[in-house]
Enzyme design. Structure first.
Site, PDB file in Angstrom:
ATOM      1  CG  HIS A  87      37.032  45.734  51.874  1.00 19.99           C
ATOM      2  ND1 HIS A  87      37.159  44.378  51.655  1.00 19.99           N
ATOM      3  CD2 HIS A  87      38.301  46.220  51.875  1.00 19.99           C
ATOM      4  CE1 HIS A  87      38.446  44.071  51.546  1.00 19.99           C
ATOM      5  NE2 HIS A  87      39.149  45.166  51.671  1.00 19.99           N
ATOM      6  CG  ASP A 208      34.512  42.255  50.706  1.00 20.65           C
ATOM      7  OD1 ASP A 208      34.219  43.247  50.015  1.00 20.65           O
ATOM      8  OD2 ASP A 208      35.297  42.305  51.668  1.00 20.65           O
ATOM      9  CB  SER A 624      41.461  43.960  49.393  1.00 24.49           C
ATOM     10  OG  SER A 624      41.299  43.440  50.669  1.00 24.49           O
TER      11      SER A 624
HETATM   12  N1  ARG Z   1      40.229  42.580  56.835  1.00 24.39           N
HETATM   13  C1  ARG Z   1      40.034  42.999  55.474  1.00 24.39           C
HETATM   14  C2  ARG Z   1      41.141  43.972  55.078  1.00 24.39           C
HETATM   15  O1  ARG Z   1      42.113  44.064  55.762  1.00 24.39           O
HETATM   16  C3  ARG Z   1      38.675  43.578  55.237  1.00 24.39           C
HETATM   17  C4  ARG Z   1      38.431  44.922  55.854  1.00 24.39           C
HETATM   18  C5  ARG Z   1      37.070  45.509  55.569  1.00 24.39           C
HETATM   19  N2  ARG Z   1      36.021  44.889  56.326  1.00 24.39           N
HETATM   20  C6  ARG Z   1      35.642  45.230  57.609  1.00 24.39           C
HETATM   21  N3  ARG Z   1      34.681  44.556  58.189  1.00 24.39           N
HETATM   22  N4  ARG Z   1      36.201  46.211  58.268  1.00 24.39           N
HETATM   23  O2  ARG Z   1      41.034  44.964  54.417  1.00 24.39           O
HETATM   24  N1  GLU Z   2      41.479  43.087  53.497  1.00 22.42           N
HETATM   25  C1  GLU Z   2      42.841  43.358  53.110  1.00 22.42           C
HETATM   26  C2  GLU Z   2      42.938  44.444  52.064  1.00 22.42           C
HETATM   27  O1  GLU Z   2      42.111  45.281  51.965  1.00 22.42           O
HETATM   28  C3  GLU Z   2      43.452  42.084  52.639  1.00 22.42           C
HETATM   29  C4  GLU Z   2      43.600  41.250  53.809  1.00 22.42           C
HETATM   30  C5  GLU Z   2      45.028  41.036  54.167  1.00 22.42           C
HETATM   31  O2  GLU Z   2      45.652  41.888  54.817  1.00 22.42           O
HETATM   32  O3  GLU Z   2      45.482  39.966  53.760  1.00 22.42           O
HETATM   33  O4  GLU Z   2      43.899  44.584  51.368  1.00 22.42           O
END
Ligand code: ARG
Ligand code: GLU
Length: 688
Positions: A87, A208, A624
């Site tokens: 991502h 990921d 991330s």
């Molecule tokens: N929750 C993760 C973050 O905050 C992954 C986000 C990307 N993935 C998604 N399915 N939207 O960035």
């Molecule tokens: N998916 C989040 C990012 O892109 C990390 C997840 C979180 O907030 O801990 O940084």
């Protein structure tokens, strides 16, 4: 009360509220990690503080980079091979894709260095050094002089960042490399497996990750893209451990978390959980419902709005977990108790006696403006045409530029990407109604209020605007048509509001200057009063170390979530009918054959492949892509998420429930080797 009794009494209050930072809580400054190293070693860490950070010798920090704007990445070979999340690489992979070469859907693997694809505009930054410059600034040195003298040479940049609300200032010197190439990525059916449904959720089965390589000039320095560039040789890269992990193992995360606010007062917690999050969640639910319905009716729309939907849904889900978590922990009430105890201590102190009253008053004054800004962001900025129309307004009216056909074409590409006018109209009708219903009257631009009234309501006004605009249909537009366009006029009405908003555009409510100045004193007072507490600065996109253990958690009464997921869980979710769960046939074939080769592990007496794992490290957005390391500093995974119920850790960390989610490095290698056919990449890694 005797002092002893007084101390006990205070501790009784304070210690219920916040036990001193334990192993799992905290995002520590690498240059000060010696203050934590005993604790880390007690938990099993085998290396020394100077192995983590040194600005004179090679250390682990040299293997960590800030990737693009807001992610982390790590070197895994002596020849600049870099890992981050799928991502995080997503927009780069998309940029390189076309209808004939759909790397997002199919994945991509360079079969040789010549096939590694340069990503225009993508950079990675390496931290050269960090230095506490508080004393230098106090002695009268100028910020710009400190920065200038630290950034001689190509690719150097530096910034001075405030820690503890301005009580300390650190200089961060980076070297930015600007020839970064895509080496490989799994198909989205692995890299984004589970999509938004599984996002922020455990059990998780997302691969990921994506792979890049940093290129340099002959001197190993930054260079613009050139065929003659050579792979960058990092001072350090991470060895990779395939030995496996078990509950209780030490883990450490090295990366760039973006935004936490652990020291805010109860007023701020109330605002987040009672005002801001509910408003943002409700408005995003409306937008998502409109998009989801349109997507369910048409495949092309589903694809066009996939990334937009994912973006809106990501924070939407996080905020829900955060509000729930703050309620569950009773964070605001605990903070009130803590503040009460603080006030008793501060009562006789000239500097601190009225401090909390001042903070309370400052919040009262600032919150309406901050709320107006957040509401504007979620409603008006949620209308897709708005930023396009504002671009015309700003460039044509304010800057008086001639908007050539080329410039208009570029803006169209940027602002109207994958655009669907029916979705935008429906969202705009709803968002303008919500904006007018929720915004204090005095914050609503007068010409807007008048126009809505004469149109007979917000929805009728939006309909007439969409009916008569030329912005979405005609191009290039003449200056006359731009001037007369109702969308451009609409955008112009918000020019003042936008200017005012910028004054409240801080990382969070506690960083607005009128409030932040009090926090500066409050932090000093807390350190005098709450001597047992281990303070660490809030996240601000600077490099940090978090450490904890590999561990599951009790998700509900009697329901324990174990720390590791496997290929068997992917197969249980596999469903060709559901886009997010439709895995590549090659993975089904491997599962059917059980020919897992060197990647096989045993679970409940049967062979399988590890996929994702949980640990108790304190992480946040920006982490991330961060390397997850074992006790010997070897790479065991890539961090990519938290569970949604632990996202209140941005305000209060609860070691019993807060978990970060990582993709197991063994799954990464398995996918490269067996799905990508890129096993040759493993040859340049140091796999243990
Ligand atoms: N929750 C993760 C973050 O905050 C992954 C986000 C990307 N993935 C998604 N399915 N939207 O960035
Ligand atoms: N998916 C989040 C990012 O892109 C990390 C997840 C979180 O907030 O801990 O940084």
């Amino acid at each position: 009360m005797t002092t002893m009794v007084k101390k006990l009494f205070l501790c009784a209050l304070a210690c219920i509220a916040f036990t001193t930072a334990t192993a799992d809580e905290g995002m520590w400054l690498p240059s000060l990690i010696k203050e934590r190293i005993n604790d880390m070693r007690k938990m099993g860490f085998k290396l020394k503080a100077e192995d983590i950070y040194s600005d004179t010798k090679a250390s682990l920090k040299d293997a960590v980079v800030q990737f693009g704007g807001g992610c982390t990445g790590e070197f895994i070979s002596a020849e600049g091979l870099l890992l981050t999340n799928h991502h995080c690489g997503y927009s780069s992979i998309q940029k390189l894709s076309s209808v004939e070469h759909d790397y997002l859907t199919d994945g991509y693997w360079a079969k040789s260095r010549a096939e590694e694809l340069h990503v225009p505009g993508l950079t990675v930054s390496l931290l050269v050094k960090m230095e506490d410059v508080t004393a230098r600034l106090a002695a009268g040195e100028k910020e710009q002089d400190i920065i200038a003298s630290a950034t001689k040479g190509d690719g150097y940049r530096a910034s001075i960042e405030s820690m503890y609300y301005g009580n300390q200032h650190y200089l961060f010197v980076y070297r930015t490399y600007r020839d970064v190439r895509l080496v490989g990525a799994p198909p989205s059916s692995i890299g984004k497996f589970g999509g938004d449904t599984d996002n922020w959720i455990w059990p998780r089965h997302t691969g990921d990750f994506s792979v890049f390589r940093v290129y340099a000039n002959a001197e190993n320095g930054p260079a613009d893209y050139s065929e003659s560039n050579v792979p960058y040789r990092p001072a350090r890269h991470f060895p990779i451990s395939t030995a496996g992990l078990k509950e209780g193992d030490f883990t450490m995360i090295y990366g760039f978390p973006g935004n936490t606010q652990e020291y805010v007062t109860a007023d701020a917690v109330d605002y987040v959980s009672e005002v801001s999050n509910p408003m943002k969640i409700a408005l995003r639910t409306m937008r998502l419902d409109i998009i989801t319905e349109a997507q369910s009716k048409d495949v092309a729309t589903r694809i066009a709005y996939a990334a937009k939907h994912a973006n809106i849904a990501n924070a939407w889900k996080k905020w829900q977990g955060e509000s729930l978590g703050l309620k569950r922990l009773g964070t605001a009430a605990k903070k009130r108790e803590y503040e009460k105890a603080f006030s008793q201590w501060a009562a006789g102190n000239e500097r601190y006696a009225t401090l909390l009253d001042s903070m309370h008053a400052a919040y009262k004054a600032v919150i309406p403006h901050y709320f107006a800004r957040e509401l504007f962001n979620e409603t008006v900025q949620g209308m897709e045409f708005f930023n396009y129309a504002y671009w015309f307004y700003l460039n044509s009216f304010v800057k008086g530029e001639k908007l050539t056909a080329d410039k208009q074409a570029e803006a169209r590409r940027k602002y109207l990407k994958d655009y669907n006018v029916n979705i935008d109209r429906a969202i705009s009708r709803r968002m303008l109604s919500e904006y007018l219903g929720r915004m204090p009257k005095e914050e609503v631009p007068a010409p807007l209020a008048a126009a809505v009234e004469s149109a007979g309501g917000a929805e009728a006004f939006v309909d007439s605007m969409f009916a008569s605009t030329l912005l979405l249909t005609e191009y290039p537009l003449t200056r006359e048509k731009i001037t007369a366009d109702p969308m451009v006029q609409f955008a112009g009405w918000f020019a003042d509001a936008l200017a005012k908003n910028r004054r409240y555009a801080y990382r969070n409510l506690s960083n607005v200057p009128a409030v932040e100045k009090w926090y500066r004193t409050y932090m000093q007072a807390l350190r005098e009063w709450d001597k047992e507490r281990a303070f660490y600065p809030d996240a601000n996109f600077t490099l940090r170390v978090a450490y904890g253990t590999v561990t599951g958690y009790e998700n509900a009464d009697g329901e324990y979530h174990t720390h590791l997921t496997t290929l068997d869980g992917i197969m249980a979710k596999d469903n060709p009918e559901i886009y997010d769960y439709n895995i590549p046939q090659s993975l089904r074939d491997i599962f059917a054959s059980k020919d897992y080769g060197r990647w096989s592990i045993e679970k409940s007496g049967k062979p399988t492949i590890p996929v994702c794992f949980l640990a108790s490290n304190h992480t946040s957005g920006g982490n991330s892509g961060s390397p997850v390391l074992n006790a010997k500093g070897e790479l065991i995974g890539i961090n990519f998420d938290r569970t949604w119920r632990s996202t209140m850790s941005d305000i209060e960390f609860d070691p019993s429930i807060c978990r970060n989610i990582s993709v197991d490095i063994r799954f990464v290698l398995f996918v490269m080797d067996r799905i990508g056919g890129a096993g040759y990449l493993l040859n340049e890694m140091n796999i243990k």
